[in-house]
Design a protein around this motif. Structure first.
Motif, PDB file in Angstrom:
ATOM      1  N   UNK A 134      -1.885   6.756  15.415  1.00 45.64           N
ATOM      2  CA  UNK A 134      -0.887   7.728  14.991  1.00 45.64           C
ATOM      3  C   UNK A 134       0.315   6.967  14.452  1.00 45.64           C
ATOM      4  N   UNK A 135       0.859   7.424  13.348  1.00 41.20           N
ATOM      5  CA  UNK A 135       2.037   6.792  12.771  1.00 41.20           C
ATOM      6  C   UNK A 135       2.534   7.591  11.589  1.00 41.20           C
ATOM      7  N   UNK A 136       3.662   7.190  11.084  1.00 40.15           N
ATOM      8  CA  UNK A 136       4.258   7.871   9.941  1.00 40.15           C
ATOM      9  C   UNK A 136       3.837   7.235   8.631  1.00 40.15           C
ATOM     10  N   UNK A 137       4.490   7.665   7.579  1.00 38.95           N
ATOM     11  CA  UNK A 137       4.169   7.177   6.237  1.00 38.95           C
ATOM     12  C   UNK A 137       4.383   5.670   6.130  1.00 38.95           C
ATOM     13  N   UNK A 138       5.473   5.168   6.687  1.00 34.34           N
ATOM     14  CA  UNK A 138       5.750   3.730   6.577  1.00 34.34           C
ATOM     15  C   UNK A 138       4.688   2.904   7.301  1.00 34.34           C
ATOM     16  N   UNK A 139       4.184   3.404   8.437  1.00 34.33           N
ATOM     17  CA  UNK A 139       3.115   2.715   9.160  1.00 34.33           C
ATOM     18  C   UNK A 139       1.848   2.677   8.319  1.00 34.33           C
ATOM     19  N   UNK A 140       1.519   3.787   7.688  1.00 30.75           N
ATOM     20  CA  UNK A 140       0.322   3.865   6.843  1.00 30.75           C
ATOM     21  C   UNK A 140       0.456   2.946   5.633  1.00 30.75           C
ATOM     22  N   UNK A 141       1.618   2.924   5.024  1.00 23.42           N
ATOM     23  CA  UNK A 141       1.836   2.076   3.854  1.00 23.42           C
ATOM     24  C   UNK A 141       1.730   0.599   4.227  1.00 23.42           C
ATOM     25  N   UNK A 142       2.282   0.216   5.371  1.00 23.52           N
ATOM     26  CA  UNK A 142       2.174  -1.167   5.838  1.00 23.52           C
ATOM     27  C   UNK A 142       0.706  -1.522   6.090  1.00 23.52           C
ATOM     28  N   UNK A 143      -0.027  -0.634   6.723  1.00 21.76           N
ATOM     29  CA  UNK A 143      -1.449  -0.876   7.002  1.00 21.76           C
ATOM     30  C   UNK A 143      -2.222  -1.051   5.694  1.00 21.76           C
ATOM     31  N   UNK A 144      -1.953  -0.192   4.720  1.00 24.18           N
ATOM     32  CA  UNK A 144      -2.612  -0.282   3.417  1.00 24.18           C
ATOM     33  C   UNK A 144      -2.313  -1.628   2.757  1.00 24.18           C
ATOM     34  N   UNK A 145      -1.064  -2.052   2.780  1.00 23.57           N
ATOM     35  CA  UNK A 145      -0.704  -3.347   2.195  1.00 23.57           C
ATOM     36  C   UNK A 145      -1.383  -4.502   2.926  1.00 23.57           C
ATOM     37  N   UNK A 146      -1.475  -4.411   4.249  1.00 26.15           N
ATOM     38  CA  UNK A 146      -2.178  -5.442   5.026  1.00 26.15           C
ATOM     39  C   UNK A 146      -3.648  -5.526   4.626  1.00 26.15           C
ATOM     40  N   UNK A 147      -4.284  -4.386   4.438  1.00 21.15           N
ATOM     41  CA  UNK A 147      -5.696  -4.356   4.031  1.00 21.15           C
ATOM     42  C   UNK A 147      -5.862  -4.968   2.644  1.00 21.15           C
TER      43      UNK A 147
END
Length: 72
Positions: free
Chosen positions: A52-65
């Motif tokens: 569970x997380x917000x938009x910034x968490x999702x964006x960080x995860x996407x960039x990490x991937x």
């Protein structure tokens, strides 16, 4: 159409077919005609989502991937 949605959920999450079917046809709550509403940690518990997380968490995860794929 419903089968396409079910196949997508099964393909893109870690939930099992049996559990997904049980949740879809559960009518034990007055708010649900058919199905179960999962919020936040419940969705994690059933493995529909990883965390569970917000938009910034999702964006960080996407960039990490993306970065991890570049190094392959």
């Amino acid at each position: 159409m419903q089968q396409r949605i079910i196949n997508f959920i099964l393909r893109t999450s870690e939930i099992g077919n049996k559990i997904l079917t049980e949740l879809m046809y559960s009518t034990d709550e007055i708010a649900n005609d058919v199905g179960t509403i999962l919020v936040g940690e419940e969705a994690v518990k059933y493995k529909l989502i990883n965390e569970v997380g917000g938009f910034s968490t999702a964006l960080k995860k996407l960039n990490d991937i993306i970065e991890s794929k570049k190094s392959l």
